[in-house]
Design an enzyme around this catalytic site. Sequence first.
Site, PDB file in Angstrom:
ATOM      1  N   PHE A   1     -37.711 -29.307 -21.234  1.00 25.45           N
ATOM      2  CA  PHE A   1     -37.958 -28.816 -19.866  1.00 25.45           C
ATOM      3  C   PHE A   1     -39.194 -27.910 -19.849  1.00 25.45           C
ATOM      4  CE2 PHE A   1     -33.341 -29.287 -20.367  1.00 25.45           C
ATOM      5  CZ  PHE A   1     -33.050 -30.193 -19.363  1.00 25.45           C
ATOM      6  N   HIS A   2     -40.259 -28.383 -20.433  1.00 27.49           N
ATOM      7  CA  HIS A   2     -41.493 -27.609 -20.398  1.00 27.49           C
ATOM      8  C   HIS A   2     -42.683 -28.504 -20.726  1.00 27.49           C
ATOM      9  CE1 HIS A   2     -40.119 -27.181 -24.659  1.00 27.49           C
ATOM     10  NE2 HIS A   2     -41.344 -27.626 -24.825  1.00 27.49           N
TER      11      HIS A   2
END
Length: 142
Positions: free
Chosen positions: A51-52
């Site tokens: 998630f980045h």
Amino acid sequence: MDYRVIEIKSTHYQDPSAGHLSFVEAEHDLPFPIRRMYWIYGAEKGTHRGFHAHTLNWQLLFCPFGSIDLILDDGETRETVTLDSPSKGLILTPGLWREMIWNQKDSILCVAASEYYDPDEYIRDYDAFLAFRNSIKNHKQE
Ligand code: T46
């Protein structure tokens, strides 16, 4: 999308029960110098990480044991690459949102990175990531 799947070179003994040996050479096989390595282990099936995106880091990802899905997003499309063989590598350029899903308990994710660890080089908010992608796009159009 700005990633590349590579075949990691492997050697095999005549007797397969003796195992196999795979290898990567930084300047020969990778388009970046390696400054850091890390690996993720001990994860349950279904684990969802990532998630980045990175603003600077180039990375080689590979899974020497098990199976892990890499969901990649360039702000416009999403694609999934499954790392399920020790001889399959994934080279990620900076600026790609990534999520990882463990398809099998105890799968191992190994990463060779072009940069030392720097939390400020991560974008962990999806809207900020989209703004970053748009700023790159606008810069290219100028
Ligand atoms: C990536 C994907 C594939 C450090 O202290 N040093 C390090 O070199 C790294 C990579 C992480 N950390 C710390 C930062 C966090 O406190 O370890 C903790 C877990 O990191 P994170 O939540 O970022 O882990 P993932 O699995 O979401 O992402 C990792 C990498 O951070 C990232 O670069 O591309 O694997």
